[in-house]
Design a protein around this motif. Structure first.
Motif, PDB file in Angstrom:
ATOM      1  N   VAL A 192      67.800 -30.125 130.982  1.00  0.00           N
ATOM      2  CA  VAL A 192      66.614 -29.344 130.611  1.00  0.00           C
ATOM      3  C   VAL A 192      65.335 -30.118 130.953  1.00  0.00           C
ATOM      4  O   VAL A 192      64.377 -29.552 131.507  1.00  0.00           O
ATOM      5  CB  VAL A 192      66.643 -28.987 129.111  1.00  0.00           C
ATOM      6  N   LEU A 193      65.297 -31.393 130.647  1.00  0.00           N
ATOM      7  CA  LEU A 193      64.101 -32.198 130.926  1.00  0.00           C
ATOM      8  C   LEU A 193      63.886 -32.375 132.429  1.00  0.00           C
ATOM      9  O   LEU A 193      62.746 -32.383 132.905  1.00  0.00           O
ATOM     10  CB  LEU A 193      64.229 -33.562 130.250  1.00  0.00           C
ATOM     11  N   LYS A 194      64.965 -32.493 133.164  1.00  0.00           N
ATOM     12  CA  LYS A 194      64.837 -32.657 134.618  1.00  0.00           C
ATOM     13  C   LYS A 194      64.324 -31.372 135.267  1.00  0.00           C
ATOM     14  O   LYS A 194      63.554 -31.407 136.226  1.00  0.00           O
ATOM     15  CB  LYS A 194      66.184 -33.061 135.206  1.00  0.00           C
ATOM     16  N   GLU A 195      64.754 -30.240 134.729  1.00  0.00           N
ATOM     17  CA  GLU A 195      64.310 -28.955 135.278  1.00  0.00           C
ATOM     18  C   GLU A 195      62.898 -28.597 134.829  1.00  0.00           C
ATOM     19  O   GLU A 195      62.286 -27.679 135.381  1.00  0.00           O
ATOM     20  CB  GLU A 195      65.283 -27.849 134.851  1.00  0.00           C
ATOM     21  N   ASN A 196      62.392 -29.303 133.838  1.00  0.00           N
ATOM     22  CA  ASN A 196      61.033 -29.058 133.335  1.00  0.00           C
ATOM     23  C   ASN A 196      60.270 -30.389 133.285  1.00  0.00           C
ATOM     24  O   ASN A 196      59.990 -30.917 132.191  1.00  0.00           O
ATOM     25  CB  ASN A 196      61.097 -28.419 131.947  1.00  0.00           C
ATOM     26  N   PRO A 197      59.938 -30.937 134.446  1.00  0.00           N
ATOM     27  CA  PRO A 197      59.358 -32.285 134.505  1.00  0.00           C
ATOM     28  C   PRO A 197      57.977 -32.407 133.851  1.00  0.00           C
ATOM     29  O   PRO A 197      57.549 -33.513 133.539  1.00  0.00           O
ATOM     30  CB  PRO A 197      59.280 -32.571 136.005  1.00  0.00           C
ATOM     31  N   VAL A 200      79.114 -25.513 112.738  1.00  0.00           N
ATOM     32  CA  VAL A 200      79.041 -24.092 113.100  1.00  0.00           C
ATOM     33  C   VAL A 200      77.731 -23.814 113.833  1.00  0.00           C
ATOM     34  O   VAL A 200      76.768 -24.579 113.761  1.00  0.00           O
ATOM     35  CB  VAL A 200      79.150 -23.189 111.856  1.00  0.00           C
ATOM     36  N   GLY A 201      77.720 -22.676 114.527  1.00  0.00           N
ATOM     37  CA  GLY A 201      76.516 -22.262 115.249  1.00  0.00           C
ATOM     38  C   GLY A 201      76.600 -22.608 116.717  1.00  0.00           C
ATOM     39  O   GLY A 201      77.018 -23.708 117.090  1.00  0.00           O
ATOM     40  N   ALA A 202      76.190 -21.662 117.545  1.00  0.00           N
ATOM     41  CA  ALA A 202      76.203 -21.883 118.992  1.00  0.00           C
ATOM     42  C   ALA A 202      74.945 -22.622 119.408  1.00  0.00           C
ATOM     43  O   ALA A 202      73.835 -22.132 119.203  1.00  0.00           O
ATOM     44  CB  ALA A 202      76.291 -20.547 119.729  1.00  0.00           C
ATOM     45  N   PRO A 203      75.070 -23.810 119.987  1.00  0.00           N
ATOM     46  CA  PRO A 203      73.871 -24.543 120.411  1.00  0.00           C
ATOM     47  C   PRO A 203      73.186 -23.859 121.587  1.00  0.00           C
ATOM     48  O   PRO A 203      73.830 -23.292 122.458  1.00  0.00           O
ATOM     49  CB  PRO A 203      74.436 -25.909 120.825  1.00  0.00           C
ATOM     50  N   ASP A 204      71.870 -23.878 121.584  1.00  0.00           N
ATOM     51  CA  ASP A 204      71.084 -23.285 122.661  1.00  0.00           C
ATOM     52  C   ASP A 204      69.962 -24.260 123.004  1.00  0.00           C
ATOM     53  O   ASP A 204      68.813 -24.085 122.600  1.00  0.00           O
ATOM     54  CB  ASP A 204      70.525 -21.923 122.223  1.00  0.00           C
ATOM     55  N   THR A 205      70.322 -25.296 123.725  1.00  0.00           N
ATOM     56  CA  THR A 205      69.401 -26.405 124.000  1.00  0.00           C
ATOM     57  C   THR A 205      68.134 -25.936 124.707  1.00  0.00           C
ATOM     58  O   THR A 205      67.017 -26.280 124.317  1.00  0.00           O
ATOM     59  CB  THR A 205      70.108 -27.474 124.842  1.00  0.00           C
ATOM     60  N   ARG A 206      68.314 -25.169 125.750  1.00  0.00           N
ATOM     61  CA  ARG A 206      67.177 -24.758 126.575  1.00  0.00           C
ATOM     62  C   ARG A 206      66.161 -23.940 125.781  1.00  0.00           C
ATOM     63  O   ARG A 206      64.964 -24.227 125.787  1.00  0.00           O
ATOM     64  CB  ARG A 206      67.671 -23.940 127.775  1.00  0.00           C
ATOM     65  N   SER A 207      66.649 -22.951 125.043  1.00  0.00           N
ATOM     66  CA  SER A 207      65.741 -22.079 124.305  1.00  0.00           C
ATOM     67  C   SER A 207      65.014 -22.844 123.198  1.00  0.00           C
ATOM     68  O   SER A 207      63.803 -22.720 123.029  1.00  0.00           O
ATOM     69  CB  SER A 207      66.520 -20.911 123.699  1.00  0.00           C
TER      70      SER A 207
END
Length: 465
Positions: A384-389, A341-348
């Motif tokens: 996420v990692l590629k967008e935040n090098p 359960v729970g909506a994943p929010d990887t970026r945040s």
């Protein structure tokens, strides 16, 4: 006497000269060629007899691998090696896209007895499933595992203790599988009583396979999300009731099939009734993934998204879970059920909160080999990692408490390293952006006293440095 000897010598020379004069060079070449062929045949016969003798001898003793080879053997071996290298190069060129392949060993499922008293078996043929095959797989499991069922607590031949039914079924072993399987009867409803109300955001996963004699005419498994208040009602074969969402899986032994979807509102009005074709791995375990996000739901079979319905669930209705079967021949099997359960929010969670914990990166049992269904989570983290090098992370592996402490520690470190390698190899994240570590079983997120507790402790953490 000397005259006689001289005369005989002269006659010998004349005969030889005469014989030499009548020899045809073409006939000589032909004779020599025949001699060579015959000699070659003799050698091959000798080799064949040698192999037979070696085979007989090997019954009693091992072959001496260091035995010297004849010149003929070496010449033949060079030719075979050259041919093999040529074939290998061709195969390599064809297989360049096959990376991180996962091989399933041949598995034979043998039940003790069916309800009718007949023996039955299922064979799973070896297949390769690569990470790249899941390149479009965007399924991401929920954050917290709330239910796990691998039937480990149940005895073979029994109906599982945590389920209920209006029909029958029994637990069976599968040779080569780490899980027991629930064999479902031909027509019935099956209640996983450990799953009650499902929230607005949840994921459901399970493995399913069918017997080789699975009927082509209207046989399958229903996955039903009924209104919670209706769950324990006496559903008939058509499951008449209010507010429900149904997915039907009609796989065929040939490797295809169809899936149907129904959406019924709380006034018993049909909103959706449709069907699509599906691809199925015959006589193998197939992974089913269902992801609900409020009104929206997606269903995947292995790496393929089959359904993506934006209005499948009704707001403010409480849903639960049922399974049902309807077969005209053959039986379905399921195992390894998992609800999160729970909506994943990887970026945040990774960028803002500085810590991401995921139970969606999965490995083979007691192994650091990534399961291909981990692709969706790895892809999300890689993005996420590629967008935040400039963001660096430490990848930390964790295990449950089963097994030896030191082995679990080593396994957790190897799994963290495997995640790092996948992010570098498949998603282009630089090695310098990631560190790895493993904690084994030393830092459980909850007690290792229940199956879901152990599932939550098998996790991978990403800590922002």
């Amino acid at each position: 006497m000397k005259k006689i000897i001289s005369l005989l010598f002269a006659l010998f020379i004349m005969v030889n000269i005469a014989f030499a004069q009548i020899i045809n060079p073409k006939e000589t070449a032909k004779r020599k060629a025949n001699d060579r062929v015959n000699n070659g045949i003799d050698r091959n016969i000798d080799k064949g007899l040698d192999k037979i003798e070696e085979g007989i001898g090997n019954i009693f003793k091992k072959k001496d691998k260091k035995a010297k080879k004849s010149k003929d053997d070496e010449e033949i071996e060079e030719e075979e090696t050259s041919t093999a290298k040529s074939k290998s190069k061709k195969k390599s060129a064809a297989d360049d896209d096959e990376t991180d392949a996962e091989e399933d060993s041949e598995v034979t499922q043998t039940k003790k007895k069916t309800s009718g008293g007949n023996d039955e078996s299922i064979t799973q043929t070896p297949k390769k499933t690569s990470m790249k095959a899941y390149s479009k797989f965007d399924f991401i499991p929920g954050e917290k595992v709330v239910a796990v069922e691998d039937f480990s607590q149940d005895a073979v031949g029994d109906f599982p203790a945590k389920w209920n039914t209006n029909a029958s079924g029994e637990i069976v072993n599968v040779d080569g599988s780490t899980f027991k399987w629930l064999q479902l009867s031909a027509n019935g409803i099956f209640y996983p009583e450990f799953v009650s109300e499902l929230p607005d955001n949840f994921t459901l996963e399970f493995d399913m396979m069918i017997s080789e004699d699975f009927d082509n005419n209207g046989s399958g498994l229903k996955v039903i999300f009924p209104e919670l208040s209706q769950r324990n009602a006496a559903y008939d074969q058509h499951f008449n009731g209010e507010a429900r969402t149904n997915f039907d899986l009609h796989p065929l032994p040939a490797g295809d099939g169809v899936s149907l979807a129904w959406v019924i509102d709380n006034k018993n009005t049909k909103i959706l009734d449709n069907s699509v074709s599906i691809s199925w791995k015959p006589q193998e375990s197939n992974h089913i993934s269902i992801w609900r996000q409020k009104n929206r739901v997606r269903l995947y079979i292995n790496e393929t998204k089959v359904w993506d319905l934006p209005r499948a669930f009704i707001t403010d209705v409480k849903y639960s879970l049922l399974f049902a079967t309807y077969t005209n021949g053959g039986l379905p099997y399921l195992t390894n059920l998992r609800v999160a359960v729970g909506a994943p929010d990887t970026r945040s969670k990774l960028i803002t909160e500085g810590k991401l914990v995921t139970r969606g990166i999965l490995f083979d049992v007691n192994s650091d080999k990534l399961k291909p269904e981990s692709y969706g989570v790895l892809k999300e983290i890689g993005t996420v990692l590629k967008e935040n090098p400039t963001v660096k992370v430490k990848i930390i592996g964790h295990t449950d408490s089963d097994g030896d402490d030191s082995k679990n520690l080593d396994l957790s470190k190897r799994r963290a390293a495997a995640v790092k390698n996948a992010l570098t190899t498949d998603f282009g994240i630089p090695n310098t952006q990631m560190e790895t570590d493993g904690k084994g079983e030393s830092e459980p997120s909850e007690p290792n006293t229940t199956p879901q507790g152990k599932a939550n402790n098998r996790r991978v953490e990403f800590i922002k440095l």
